[in-house]
Design a protein around this motif. Structure first.
Motif, PDB file in Angstrom:
ATOM      1  N   HIS A   1       0.809  -1.208   0.000  1.00 57.35           N
ATOM      2  CA  HIS A   1       0.000   0.000   0.000  1.00 57.35           C
ATOM      3  C   HIS A   1       0.849   1.267   0.000  1.00 57.35           C
ATOM      4  O   HIS A   1       0.328   2.357  -0.006  1.00 57.35           O
ATOM      5  CB  HIS A   1      -0.955  -0.001   1.195  1.00 57.35           C
ATOM      6  CG  HIS A   1      -2.174  -0.823   0.923  1.00 57.35           C
ATOM      7  ND1 HIS A   1      -2.999  -0.548  -0.138  1.00 57.35           N
ATOM      8  CD2 HIS A   1      -2.681  -1.905   1.533  1.00 57.35           C
ATOM      9  CE1 HIS A   1      -3.975  -1.437  -0.153  1.00 57.35           C
ATOM     10  NE2 HIS A   1      -3.795  -2.275   0.847  1.00 57.35           N
TER      11      HIS A   1
ATOM     12  N   ALA B   1       2.992   4.282  -1.335  1.00 57.61           N
ATOM     13  CA  ALA B   1       2.897   5.011  -2.587  1.00 57.61           C
ATOM     14  C   ALA B   1       4.200   4.960  -3.366  1.00 57.61           C
ATOM     15  O   ALA B   1       4.292   5.469  -4.464  1.00 57.61           O
ATOM     16  CB  ALA B   1       2.523   6.461  -2.307  1.00 57.61           C
ATOM     17  N   TYR B   2       5.241   4.340  -2.794  1.00 60.55           N
ATOM     18  CA  TYR B   2       6.532   4.336  -3.474  1.00 60.55           C
ATOM     19  C   TYR B   2       6.457   3.685  -4.837  1.00 60.55           C
ATOM     20  O   TYR B   2       7.150   4.080  -5.760  1.00 60.55           O
ATOM     21  CB  TYR B   2       7.583   3.638  -2.610  1.00 60.55           C
ATOM     22  CG  TYR B   2       8.167   4.560  -1.584  1.00 60.55           C
ATOM     23  CD1 TYR B   2       9.020   5.585  -1.969  1.00 60.55           C
ATOM     24  CD2 TYR B   2       7.835   4.450  -0.248  1.00 60.55           C
ATOM     25  CE1 TYR B   2       9.530   6.462  -1.038  1.00 60.55           C
ATOM     26  CE2 TYR B   2       8.343   5.316   0.696  1.00 60.55           C
ATOM     27  CZ  TYR B   2       9.200   6.326   0.293  1.00 60.55           C
ATOM     28  OH  TYR B   2       9.700   7.196   1.206  1.00 60.55           O
TER      29      TYR B   2
ATOM     30  N   LEU C   1       4.350   4.054  -6.829  1.00 63.32           N
ATOM     31  CA  LEU C   1       3.749   4.961  -7.795  1.00 63.32           C
ATOM     32  C   LEU C   1       4.786   5.892  -8.419  1.00 63.32           C
ATOM     33  O   LEU C   1       4.465   6.736  -9.221  1.00 63.32           O
ATOM     34  CB  LEU C   1       2.654   5.794  -7.125  1.00 63.32           C
ATOM     35  CG  LEU C   1       1.473   4.972  -6.615  1.00 63.32           C
ATOM     36  CD1 LEU C   1       0.549   5.833  -5.784  1.00 63.32           C
ATOM     37  CD2 LEU C   1       0.707   4.360  -7.777  1.00 63.32           C
ATOM     38  N   ARG C   2       6.024   5.743  -7.987  1.00 66.03           N
ATOM     39  CA  ARG C   2       7.086   6.530  -8.628  1.00 66.03           C
ATOM     40  C   ARG C   2       7.118   6.160 -10.108  1.00 66.03           C
ATOM     41  O   ARG C   2       7.283   4.996 -10.450  1.00 66.03           O
ATOM     42  CB  ARG C   2       8.434   6.204  -7.979  1.00 66.03           C
ATOM     43  CG  ARG C   2       8.500   6.530  -6.514  1.00 66.03           C
ATOM     44  CD  ARG C   2       8.661   8.010  -6.313  1.00 66.03           C
ATOM     45  NE  ARG C   2       8.692   8.327  -4.899  1.00 66.03           N
ATOM     46  CZ  ARG C   2       9.100   9.494  -4.413  1.00 66.03           C
ATOM     47  NH1 ARG C   2       9.498  10.440  -5.233  1.00 66.03           N
ATOM     48  NH2 ARG C   2       9.092   9.718  -3.137  1.00 66.03           N
ATOM     49  N   PRO C   3       6.959   7.133 -10.951  1.00 66.58           N
ATOM     50  CA  PRO C   3       6.701   6.777 -12.346  1.00 66.58           C
ATOM     51  C   PRO C   3       7.941   6.425 -13.146  1.00 66.58           C
ATOM     52  O   PRO C   3       9.043   6.830 -12.831  1.00 66.58           O
ATOM     53  CB  PRO C   3       6.086   8.053 -12.887  1.00 66.58           C
ATOM     54  CG  PRO C   3       6.680   9.138 -12.064  1.00 66.58           C
ATOM     55  CD  PRO C   3       6.946   8.567 -10.709  1.00 66.58           C
ATOM     56  N   ASN C   4       7.708   5.696 -14.171  1.00 59.79           N
ATOM     57  CA  ASN C   4       8.718   5.388 -15.154  1.00 59.79           C
ATOM     58  C   ASN C   4       8.045   5.649 -16.493  1.00 59.79           C
ATOM     59  O   ASN C   4       7.270   4.832 -16.970  1.00 59.79           O
ATOM     60  CB  ASN C   4       9.121   3.917 -14.982  1.00 59.79           C
ATOM     61  CG  ASN C   4      10.048   3.458 -16.081  1.00 59.79           C
ATOM     62  OD1 ASN C   4      10.420   4.237 -16.950  1.00 59.79           O
ATOM     63  ND2 ASN C   4      10.416   2.193 -16.055  1.00 59.79           N
TER      64      ASN C   4
ATOM     65  N   GLN D   1       4.042   3.184 -17.938  1.00 63.99           N
ATOM     66  CA  GLN D   1       2.983   4.030 -17.383  1.00 63.99           C
ATOM     67  C   GLN D   1       1.615   3.379 -17.566  1.00 63.99           C
ATOM     68  O   GLN D   1       0.778   3.370 -16.656  1.00 63.99           O
ATOM     69  CB  GLN D   1       3.003   5.401 -18.058  1.00 63.99           C
ATOM     70  CG  GLN D   1       2.035   6.376 -17.428  1.00 63.99           C
ATOM     71  CD  GLN D   1       1.668   7.530 -18.361  1.00 63.99           C
ATOM     72  OE1 GLN D   1       2.074   7.563 -19.519  1.00 63.99           O
ATOM     73  NE2 GLN D   1       0.901   8.465 -17.856  1.00 63.99           N
TER      74      GLN D   1
ATOM     75  N   ALA E   1      -3.581  -0.165 -11.361  1.00 61.94           N
ATOM     76  CA  ALA E   1      -4.354   0.692 -10.458  1.00 61.94           C
ATOM     77  C   ALA E   1      -5.846   0.632 -10.798  1.00 61.94           C
ATOM     78  O   ALA E   1      -6.697   0.593  -9.908  1.00 61.94           O
ATOM     79  CB  ALA E   1      -3.851   2.137 -10.550  1.00 61.94           C
TER      80      ALA E   1
ATOM     81  N   GLN F   1      -7.640   2.656   1.469  1.00 64.02           N
ATOM     82  CA  GLN F   1      -6.667   3.323   2.331  1.00 64.02           C
ATOM     83  C   GLN F   1      -7.024   4.802   2.506  1.00 64.02           C
ATOM     84  O   GLN F   1      -7.274   5.502   1.537  1.00 64.02           O
ATOM     85  CB  GLN F   1      -5.310   3.186   1.645  1.00 64.02           C
ATOM     86  CG  GLN F   1      -4.167   3.790   2.384  1.00 64.02           C
ATOM     87  CD  GLN F   1      -2.901   3.731   1.526  1.00 64.02           C
ATOM     88  OE1 GLN F   1      -2.888   3.148   0.446  1.00 64.02           O
ATOM     89  NE2 GLN F   1      -1.841   4.324   2.023  1.00 64.02           N
TER      90      GLN F   1
ATOM     91  N   GLU G   1       6.182   9.900   2.522  1.00 62.73           N
ATOM     92  CA  GLU G   1       5.838  10.783   1.395  1.00 62.73           C
ATOM     93  C   GLU G   1       5.361  12.138   1.912  1.00 62.73           C
ATOM     94  O   GLU G   1       5.684  13.183   1.355  1.00 62.73           O
ATOM     95  CB  GLU G   1       4.742  10.146   0.527  1.00 62.73           C
ATOM     96  CG  GLU G   1       5.144   8.841  -0.134  1.00 62.73           C
ATOM     97  CD  GLU G   1       6.051   9.046  -1.338  1.00 62.73           C
ATOM     98  OE1 GLU G   1       6.370  10.200  -1.655  1.00 62.73           O
ATOM     99  OE2 GLU G   1       6.441   8.024  -1.947  1.00 62.73           O
TER     100      GLU G   1
ATOM    101  N   ASN H   1      -0.368   9.694 -11.571  1.00 62.70           N
ATOM    102  CA  ASN H   1       0.413   9.345 -12.770  1.00 62.70           C
ATOM    103  C   ASN H   1      -0.445   8.933 -13.955  1.00 62.70           C
ATOM    104  O   ASN H   1       0.057   8.335 -14.897  1.00 62.70           O
ATOM    105  CB  ASN H   1       1.414   8.211 -12.474  1.00 62.70           C
ATOM    106  CG  ASN H   1       2.562   8.686 -11.624  1.00 62.70           C
ATOM    107  OD1 ASN H   1       3.048   9.797 -11.804  1.00 62.70           O
ATOM    108  ND2 ASN H   1       2.978   7.861 -10.679  1.00 62.70           N
TER     109      ASN H   1
END
Lengths: 186, 584
Positions: free
Chosen positions: A13, A15-16, A18-21, A82, A89, B186, B193, B311
Motif C-alpha cells: 500500500h 505510494a513508493y 507509484l514513482r513513475p517510469n 505508465q 491501479a 486506504q 511521502e 500518474n
C-alpha cells in the motif's frame, strides 16, 4: 488456501511504487488478479480493458477457491510502463477485486499454457509430426488414420515453436488456454 | 436481530436504517411492490420527478449539498436506461448515489420480457459497482454494502437491480452492522511521502496549491484543514471547477479557478510554479491544457484517495494515496513539528509576480448600452444574493464558466455543477435536489436557455413539491459555447448552434403555475433579480443577454497555460492549430 498465496512484492500500500517510469518502451506483463467469484466479475475486468483501450494478449479465468468464492484471472497485457501501472491501479479499484499482482516485476514466476493441435496428414508427414510431438513431450489424445490431436503444455514460447513446426505438416486447428502463472518460491 | 419481511419492505427498512430521508424516483411495473411500501410509511419522503434522468441529477444535487448519498428509485427497462446519463455524470464527478432499479422477475430474465433491459450490463461501466439481487435473503446485505461502497474510498454511484419476484418474496433482514465490508480503501497517507512533501514546502520558492472536488468529497474537516494550511503557509491557492468553495473566494490567498476558462493569474502561477501541490484534483484535460507544456518547471505532489488518478496523465514526484482530510491532518502535524518553515522571502517575491498577473484584470468587462452582458448579470446576481444562505447549481456551457468566474463561494457544498461529463440538463433537477435538502435556502440554477430546456419537465416536480428554486436563465438564443468554438475553430460557420423556436419563458412558467420574469434592460436588472429572490415559489427568470459574447479568458485547445486568450484579444481566428482542433 496455500495455493492462493501470492508472493507479496512491490504492490504494497505504499505510494513508493507509484514513482513513475515514463518510458516509451512497450513491455509485456503477466498480471494475476484475485477476484470474488460473482456474476459479472470477469465482465468488469474485460470491460475495463476494452473501455480504456488496453491490450489483452491472453486471459484465463477459473475458480481457485470454492469456499472463499475466489477466481483467479491471469492476464497477459502489453503497454508502456505508465500504461501497465495504470492498468494495475484501475483493476485494483474494481470493488470485487481482492488482489492484483504483476508477476513480471514481483520476482521470478513460472508460466504455463495448454494447447491442443489437430494435424492431418498421411505417410512421412504423419510420422514426422509424431516424432516432433515426442520431442516436445506432446501427448496424442485422439487419433484417426489421417489425423492426430496433440496436447502440449509449456511456456507460451514453446507452444509457439511447436505450432511453427506443425504448420507445414498439416496443422488444421489450434486451441490454446492462455497463460496460467504463479510466482516461484513459497 | 433477524426479522422476516418481504423484499419490498426490506428495501424501505434498509433505506431508513441507512438514515435516508429523501428518495427521488418514478414508479413503474417492476417497482410497484416497493412503491406500495413507500406508500405505507412516513419516514422517507419520495420526490416524484418527471423523468428518470431528473431523478438522478436531483439525487446528485442532494448528495453534493449535504455530503450524504443520494437515493434514486426507478423501474426496469426505460426507467433504468434513462438513469444512465445521471449515473455517468455522478461517476465522473465522484458523487455518492445509491440507485435502485426494478427488474423483471428472475424467471423471465433473458426472455426479452416487457420493459426488460440488461441493467447491470448497461450500467457496469457507469457505476462504481452494481448488483443484481436474485435472492430476497441477500437483499439486506447488498443494500447495506451498497451504501458502504458508494460513500467509502473515492465516492461514486452504485446500482442495485431488483427483480419483482424478489420484492414480493419473504426473507431475513438484519440492520446494518458496523462495517464488516471487505471494501476498505486506504485513507491514511504514507508518512514518508508526507514528510517529503513538507520538506519540499519548506524550501519552495514558487509554491501553489491546486485543489479539486476531492477536498469537498472528503467532508467539511478537509476544507477546514485546507484553510488552516493555506493561511499558515501563505501559499497561493487555485481550484478546479469541482473544488470551488473549499477555500473561500474572499480569502486573500485565493487566485480564482484555473483551467481552460480559469483566471489568468491562476494559470500563469500553475505554469511558472516550482512546487505544485495537487489536493484531490485529477489533472483533467480542462485543467492541464497541452500536456507537454504543463507546468514544466515544477516538482509535483498529488494527494488522492484513488491510486489510479496518480500518474494517469501527469508525472508525479511525490505521490500520496489517502483521504484529503487524513493526509492534511498529518501534513499539518509534520509541518508544525518541523518548525512551520517556509521560504518566506522567496514566497513574498512570488506573490509580487502573481500581483503583476492579477493586474491584468482578466475578468474585466464593460457594461455599456442597453444590452445586458452575461458577466454583468452574474455580477449583479452575486452582489444581490451574497448575504443569503445560497446554493448555486448550473447547466453546462458559457453560463457555467461565467458563474464559476463571477460568483464567489465561501463554503464547500454550495456549488453543484456537472464537471467531468458536462451534462446539459443537469442544473435544474440538481437545484430541486438541493432545495429538498435545504428547504429554507435560496437555491439558484444559473442556466443557459438551451441546457435548461433539456430537463424543463421538472417544473412539474418543483411545483408539486413547492420547491422555490430560481431558474436564472442567461438567454442568448444560442448554444453559446458551441457558437464560440465555431467562431474560433470553424470559420464562423454557425452550424445548428441557435434556436429559432424558443418558448416564451414567462408564459411557460405561468403554464406550470410558477412565476416568470423577463428582463432585457440593464437598468431593470437589479429590481428584477430582487423580485426573483423575494418570490416565495419557483421562478423562471428569462435574462436576455448579449448574443455573441465570448467566454474569456480561455486556453485555446492544444495550448499551454501561458498562452491564454484574454478579453482584449480580438484576433481570435486561427488561434487553434490543426493539432489543437481535434481536441474537444
Amino acid at each position: 488456501m496455500a495455493a492462493l498465496k501470492i508472493k507479496k512484492g512491490a504492490t504494497s500500500h505504499s505510494a513508493y511504487n507509484l514513482r513513475p517510469n515514463f518510458s516509451d518502451v512497450i513491455e509485456k506483463h503477466t498480471l494475476a488478479v484475485l477476484v470474488e467469484n460473482e456474476p459479472g466479475a470477469l465482465a468488469r475486468v474485460i470491460g475495463l480493458f476494452s473501455g480504456r483501450g488496453y491490450n489483452i494478449d491472453s486471459l484465463t479465468v477459473a475458480e481457485v477457491d470454492h469456499t472463499g468464492h475466489l477466481s483467479r484471472i491471469t492476464i497477459v497485457t502489453s503497454g508502456t510502463p505508465q500504461v501497465i501501472e495504470q492498468i494495475k491501479a484501475q483493476v485494483g479499484r474494481i470493488v470485487p477485486v481482492h488482489e492484483v499482482h504483476d508477476l513480471t516485476v514481483e520476482g521470478a514466476s513460472v508460466e504455463r499454457e495448454l494447447a491442443m493441435f489437430k494435424v492431418a496428414g498421411k505417410g512421412e508427414q504423419r510420422v514426422e509430426a509424431l516424432r516432433l510431438a515426442d520431442i516436445f513431450r506432446a501427448n496424442v489424445v485422439d487419433s484417426t488414420l489421417e489425423s492426430f490431436v496433440f496436447e502440449i503444455t509449456g511456456a507460451p514460447e514453446k507452444i509457439d515453436a511447436f505450432a511453427e513446426l506443425m504448420r507445414p505438416l498439416g496443422l488444421v486447428e489450434v486451441a490454446r488456454t492462455g497463460v496460467a502463472a504463479l510466482a516461484r518460491g513459497a | 436481530m433477524k426479522r422476516q419481511m418481504t423484499g419490498a419492505k426490506m428495501i424501505v427498512q434498509a433505506l431508513i436504517d441507512q438514515g435516508v430521508d429523501t428518495v427521488f424516483g418514478y414508479p413503474g411495473g417492476a417497482v410497484l411492490p416497493i412503491y406500495d411500501e413507500v406508500f405505507q410509511q412516513n419516514a422517507i419522503k419520495h420526490v416524484l420527478v418527471r423523468h428518470e434522468q431528473g431523478a438522478v441529477h436531483a439525487a446528485e444535487g442532494y448528495a453534493r449539498s449535504t455530503g450524504k448519498p443520494g437515493v434514486v428509485l426507478v423501474t426496469s427497462g426505460p426507467g433504468a436506461t434513462n438513469a444512465v446519463t445521471g449515473l455517468t455524470d455522478a461517476l465522473l464527478d465522484s458523487i455518492p448515489l445509491v440507485v435502485l432499479t426494478g427488474q423483471v422477475p428472475t424467471f423471465m430474465i433473458g426472455s426479452d420480457a416487457f420493459q426488460e433491459a440488461d441493467t447491470v450490463g448497461i450500467t457496469r461501466p457507469c457505476t462504481k459497482h452494481n448488483w443484481l439481487v436474485k435472492e430476497t435473503d441477500n437483499l439486506g446485505p447488498v443494500l447495506h454494502e451498497a451504501f458502504h461502497v458508494a460513500t467509502h474510498g473515492r465516492p461514486g454511484p452504485v446500482l442495485i437491480d431488483i427483480p419483482k419476484d424478489v420484492q414480493f418474496a419473504t426473507g431475513h433482514y438484519e440492520s446494518p452492522k458496523p462495517s464488516i465490508s471487505r471494501y476498505q480503501p486506504q485513507v491514511k497517507g504514507d508518512m514518508e511521502e508526507i514528510t517529503e512533501l513538507v520538506a519540499a514546502m519548506e524550501t519552495a520558492k514558487r509554491p501553489i496549491f491546486y485543489t479539486g472536488g476531492g477536498v469537498i468529497n472528503s467532508g467539511p474537516a478537509a476544507s477546514q484543514l485546507l484553510r488552516e494550511l493555506v493561511d499558515a503557509t501563505g501559499f497561493p491557492i487555485t481550484s478546479t471547477l469541482m473544488g470551488l468553495g473549499a477555500y473561500p473566494a474572499s480569502g486573500d490567498k485565493w487566485l480564482g479557478m484555473l483551467g481552460m476558462h480559469g483566471l489568468y493569474e491562476a494559470n500563469m502561477a500553475m505554469h511558472d510554479c516550482d512546487l505544485m501541490i495537487n489536493i484531490g484534483a485529477r489533472f483533467d484535460d480542462r485543467i492541464t491544457g497541452v500536456i507537454d507544456s504543463f507546468s514544466p518547471k515544477s516538482t509535483k505532489a498529488h494527494i488522492d484517495i484513488d491510486p489510479s488518478s496518480i500518474n494517469k496523465v501527469i508525472r508525479i514526484d511525490i505521490p500520496i494515496v489517502g483521504d484529503v482530510a487524513h493526509v492534511l491532518e498529518d501534513l499539518l502535524k509534520v509541518w508544525k513539528s518541523r518548525g512551520r518553515k517556509t521560504n518566506s522571502e522567496a514566497v513574498a517575491k512570488w506573490w509580487q509576480q502573481i500581483e503583476e498577473w492579477r493586474a491584468k484584470e482578466c475578468l474585466k468587462f464593460e457594461q455599456k448600452g442597453k444590452i445586458i452582458k452575461p458577466q454583468h448579470a452574474l455580477t449583479r446576481l452575486e452582489a444581490l444574493t451574497k448575504g443569503h444562505d445560497r446554493y448555486i447549481t448550473t447547466e453546462v456551457g458559457q453560463h457555467q464558466m461565467w458563474a464559476a468566474q463571477y460568483l464567489g463561494f465561501e463554503e464547500p457544498n454550495r456549488w453543484m455543477t456537472s464537471g467531468g461529463l458536462g451534462t446539459m440538463g443537469y442544473g435544474f433537477p440538481a437545484s430541486i435536489g438541493v432545495q429538498m435538502a435545504h428547504p429554507e435556502a435560496l437555491v439558484i440554477n444559473v442556466a443557459g436557455e438551451a441546457s435548461w430546456l433539456m430537463n424543463m419537465q421538472e417544473m412539474g416536480t418543483a411545483m408539486q413539491f413547492g420547491l422555490p428554486v430560481k431558474q436564472f436563465i442567461l438567454n442568448n438564443e444560442r448554444l453559446g459555447m458551441v457558437r464560440q468554438w465555431q467562431e474560433l475553430l470553424h470559420g464562423e460557420r454557425y452550424s445548428q448552434s441557435w434556436s429559432e423556436a424558443l418558448p416564451d419563458f414567462v408564459k411557460l412558467a405561468e403554464a406550470f403555475g410558477a412565476k416568470g420574469i423577463i428582463c432585457s434592460d440593464p437598468d431593470d436588472l437589479d429590481d428584477a433579480i430582487m423580485e426573483m429572490i423575494n418570490h416565495d415559489g419557483p421562478v423562471i427568470f428569462d435574462c436576455l443577454v448579449e448574443k455573441h459574447e465570448n467566454c474569456f479568458p480561455m486556453i485555446p485547445s492544444g495550448k499551454a497555460h501561458n498562452e491564454m486568450l484574454l478579453p482584449g484579444d480580438h484576433e481570435t481566428q486561427g488561434v487553434i492549430d490543426s493539432k489543437g482542433s481535434v481536441l474537444v
